[in-house]
Design a protein around this motif. Sequence first.
Motif, PDB file in Angstrom:
ATOM      1  N   MET A 142      45.647  36.056 -63.765  1.00  0.00           N
ATOM      2  CA  MET A 142      46.048  35.552 -62.455  1.00  0.00           C
ATOM      3  C   MET A 142      47.564  35.457 -62.396  1.00  0.00           C
ATOM      4  N   GLU A 143      48.121  36.002 -61.386  1.00  0.00           N
ATOM      5  CA  GLU A 143      49.571  36.000 -61.252  1.00  0.00           C
ATOM      6  C   GLU A 143      50.034  34.775 -60.472  1.00  0.00           C
ATOM      7  N   ASP A 144      51.251  34.328 -60.792  1.00  0.00           N
ATOM      8  CA  ASP A 144      51.827  33.228 -60.043  1.00  0.00           C
ATOM      9  C   ASP A 144      51.981  33.659 -58.586  1.00  0.00           C
ATOM     10  N   ASP A 145      51.710  32.740 -57.661  1.00  0.00           N
ATOM     11  CA  ASP A 145      51.684  33.099 -56.254  1.00  0.00           C
ATOM     12  C   ASP A 145      52.939  32.598 -55.568  1.00  0.00           C
ATOM     13  N   SER A 146      53.511  33.423 -54.702  1.00  0.00           N
ATOM     14  CA  SER A 146      54.800  33.121 -54.093  1.00  0.00           C
ATOM     15  C   SER A 146      54.735  32.001 -53.068  1.00  0.00           C
ATOM     16  N   TYR A 147      53.508  31.642 -52.606  1.00  0.00           N
ATOM     17  CA  TYR A 147      53.470  30.602 -51.576  1.00  0.00           C
ATOM     18  C   TYR A 147      53.741  29.216 -52.139  1.00  0.00           C
ATOM     19  N   PHE A 148      53.750  29.048 -53.485  1.00  0.00           N
ATOM     20  CA  PHE A 148      54.126  27.768 -54.070  1.00  0.00           C
ATOM     21  C   PHE A 148      55.638  27.627 -54.011  1.00  0.00           C
ATOM     22  N   GLU A 149      56.096  26.685 -53.253  1.00  0.00           N
ATOM     23  CA  GLU A 149      57.526  26.517 -53.059  1.00  0.00           C
ATOM     24  C   GLU A 149      58.121  25.613 -54.136  1.00  0.00           C
ATOM     25  N   ASP A 150      59.314  25.948 -54.571  1.00  0.00           N
ATOM     26  CA  ASP A 150      60.006  25.140 -55.551  1.00  0.00           C
ATOM     27  C   ASP A 150      60.688  23.984 -54.821  1.00  0.00           C
ATOM     28  N   GLU A 151      60.374  22.751 -55.206  1.00  0.00           N
ATOM     29  CA  GLU A 151      60.909  21.593 -54.508  1.00  0.00           C
ATOM     30  C   GLU A 151      60.902  20.397 -55.445  1.00  0.00           C
ATOM     31  N   GLU A 152      61.345  19.259 -54.966  1.00  0.00           N
ATOM     32  CA  GLU A 152      61.348  18.042 -55.760  1.00  0.00           C
ATOM     33  C   GLU A 152      59.915  17.591 -56.033  1.00  0.00           C
ATOM     34  N   PHE A 153      59.710  17.038 -57.237  1.00  0.00           N
ATOM     35  CA  PHE A 153      58.370  16.600 -57.609  1.00  0.00           C
ATOM     36  C   PHE A 153      57.932  15.399 -56.776  1.00  0.00           C
ATOM     37  N   SER A 154      56.738  15.481 -56.217  1.00  0.00           N
ATOM     38  CA  SER A 154      56.141  14.389 -55.451  1.00  0.00           C
ATOM     39  C   SER A 154      54.690  14.253 -55.886  1.00  0.00           C
ATOM     40  N   PRO A 155      54.297  13.108 -56.469  1.00  0.00           N
ATOM     41  CA  PRO A 155      52.908  12.939 -56.908  1.00  0.00           C
ATOM     42  C   PRO A 155      51.897  13.162 -55.787  1.00  0.00           C
ATOM     43  N   ILE A 156      52.191  12.639 -54.599  1.00  0.00           N
ATOM     44  CA  ILE A 156      51.263  12.789 -53.476  1.00  0.00           C
ATOM     45  C   ILE A 156      51.118  14.257 -53.092  1.00  0.00           C
ATOM     46  N   LYS A 157      52.249  14.951 -52.992  1.00  0.00           N
ATOM     47  CA  LYS A 157      52.189  16.375 -52.633  1.00  0.00           C
ATOM     48  C   LYS A 157      51.513  17.189 -53.734  1.00  0.00           C
ATOM     49  N   SER A 158      51.706  16.778 -54.978  1.00  0.00           N
ATOM     50  CA  SER A 158      51.072  17.500 -56.081  1.00  0.00           C
ATOM     51  C   SER A 158      49.558  17.324 -56.050  1.00  0.00           C
ATOM     52  N   ILE A 159      49.102  16.092 -55.762  1.00  0.00           N
ATOM     53  CA  ILE A 159      47.671  15.829 -55.654  1.00  0.00           C
ATOM     54  C   ILE A 159      47.063  16.601 -54.489  1.00  0.00           C
ATOM     55  N   LEU A 160      47.730  16.535 -53.347  1.00  0.00           N
ATOM     56  CA  LEU A 160      47.241  17.277 -52.183  1.00  0.00           C
ATOM     57  C   LEU A 160      47.319  18.781 -52.427  1.00  0.00           C
ATOM     58  N   GLY A 161      48.328  19.196 -53.203  1.00  0.00           N
ATOM     59  CA  GLY A 161      48.441  20.604 -53.577  1.00  0.00           C
ATOM     60  C   GLY A 161      47.276  21.057 -54.433  1.00  0.00           C
ATOM     61  N   LEU A 162      46.819  20.184 -55.342  1.00  0.00           N
ATOM     62  CA  LEU A 162      45.652  20.499 -56.168  1.00  0.00           C
ATOM     63  C   LEU A 162      44.407  20.667 -55.305  1.00  0.00           C
ATOM     64  N   LEU A 163      44.252  19.785 -54.326  1.00  0.00           N
ATOM     65  CA  LEU A 163      43.105  19.897 -53.423  1.00  0.00           C
ATOM     66  C   LEU A 163      43.189  21.162 -52.573  1.00  0.00           C
ATOM     67  N   THR A 164      44.390  21.484 -52.126  1.00  0.00           N
ATOM     68  CA  THR A 164      44.590  22.724 -51.361  1.00  0.00           C
ATOM     69  C   THR A 164      44.247  23.932 -52.214  1.00  0.00           C
ATOM     70  N   PHE A 165      44.662  23.878 -53.481  1.00  0.00           N
ATOM     71  CA  PHE A 165      44.448  24.988 -54.407  1.00  0.00           C
ATOM     72  C   PHE A 165      42.969  25.205 -54.711  1.00  0.00           C
ATOM     73  N   SER A 166      42.207  24.098 -54.844  1.00  0.00           N
ATOM     74  CA  SER A 166      40.841  24.237 -55.355  1.00  0.00           C
ATOM     75  C   SER A 166      39.753  24.052 -54.308  1.00  0.00           C
ATOM     76  N   THR A 167      40.130  23.867 -53.035  1.00  0.00           N
ATOM     77  CA  THR A 167      39.120  23.727 -51.986  1.00  0.00           C
ATOM     78  C   THR A 167      39.576  24.463 -50.724  1.00  0.00           C
ATOM     79  N   ILE A 168      38.677  24.524 -49.750  1.00  0.00           N
ATOM     80  CA  ILE A 168      39.047  25.094 -48.453  1.00  0.00           C
ATOM     81  C   ILE A 168      39.282  23.997 -47.422  1.00  0.00           C
ATOM     82  N   LEU A 169      39.393  22.753 -47.882  1.00  0.00           N
ATOM     83  CA  LEU A 169      39.680  21.659 -46.962  1.00  0.00           C
ATOM     84  C   LEU A 169      41.014  21.933 -46.257  1.00  0.00           C
ATOM     85  N   PRO A 170      41.101  21.664 -44.975  1.00  0.00           N
ATOM     86  CA  PRO A 170      42.309  22.016 -44.198  1.00  0.00           C
ATOM     87  C   PRO A 170      43.471  21.055 -44.449  1.00  0.00           C
ATOM     88  N   ILE A 171      43.901  20.982 -45.697  1.00  0.00           N
ATOM     89  CA  ILE A 171      45.002  20.086 -46.065  1.00  0.00           C
ATOM     90  C   ILE A 171      46.334  20.816 -45.925  1.00  0.00           C
TER      91      ILE A 171
END
Length: 260
Positions: free
Chosen positions: A1-30
Motif C-alpha cells: 500500500m502506498e502512502d496517499d497524497s490526501y493526508f495533509e502534513d499539519e500540526e498534531f491534533s489528537p482529535i483530528k488524528s482520532i477522527l482521521g482514523l475513523l475516516t480512514f477505516s470507515t465510510i462514515l461521513p466524517i
Amino acid sequence: MEDDSYFEDEEFSPIKSILGLLTFSTILPINVFTSIEYMTKLTWVWPFLHILIGILAAICGYISLEFLHLNSFFTAAVVYAFLMIITGYNHLDGVMDMADGVMVHGDAEKKIRVMKDSSVGAGGIATLFLVASLTIAGIYNILDYNFIMGIIICEMSAKTSLLTTALLSEPLTPGIGSYFIKETNVPNYYASTVIVAIIAYLLGGWIGIAGVLGAMLSGVIIANIAKRNFILANGDVLGMSNEVGRLLSLLFMAITLFFI
C-alpha cells in the motif's frame, strides 16, 4: 500500500488524528484528514473507535431480529454485510493478498511480490470465502445464545488482533501499514488491551474476556505466519489479522457460551 497524497502534513491534533482514523477505516461521513504520521500515533485507540461500529452493527442485528423478524442466520449475514459495508471493505483485499502470498511457493521476496500484486488468485478468493463464511457462522452462533453484545465485542477485538500482529512484526516499507506497525509499542499495546478487556468484561463478563483472548491469539498466529513467509509485515498482513481476529473472537465466545 502506498502512502496517499490526501493526508495533509499539519500540526498534531489528537482529535483530528482520532477522527482521521475513523475516516480512514470507515465510510462514515466524517471527512477529517491528517497526515499518516500523525494519524497512526493514536493507533492504540483504534479498538475503542470500533466500539461505535460494533454498536451500530448490534443495532442492525436487533432491528433484523425484533422488527423484521428475520431468523438468526439471515440476521448474521445482514450484520456481517453491514460491518463490511460500513468499513468500506477496508481489510478484505488484505485477506486475499496475504493468502495469495502464503500459498505461492518460493522465497520471501517472491511471496511479497505476489502479495503486492494487484491480481487475485484462487488462494485469495477461497480464503476470503472461508473467513467470511465462518464469521457469519460465528455471528449466527452467538445470536442463537441471544448474546448480541458479542457483535460489539468481536468488532472491538478485531482491532486488538491487528495491534497484536503489529506489535510482533517488523514493517515492510514503504507502505501505510508500516506506520501502524512502527507506532505500536509495548506500553500503548498493554494500555489498549487492558482497557479493551475491561470493556469486554463489562459487556459480556467472562464471555467477553474469551472474545478478547481469541483475538489476541489470532494476532499472534497471523504475525508468525507472516514472519515465516514474508519476514516483514505490511498493511495486507494487518488486514488479514483484523478479519481473522473477528472470527476467532466469535469462536472463543461461542465455545465459552456453550460451557457457561
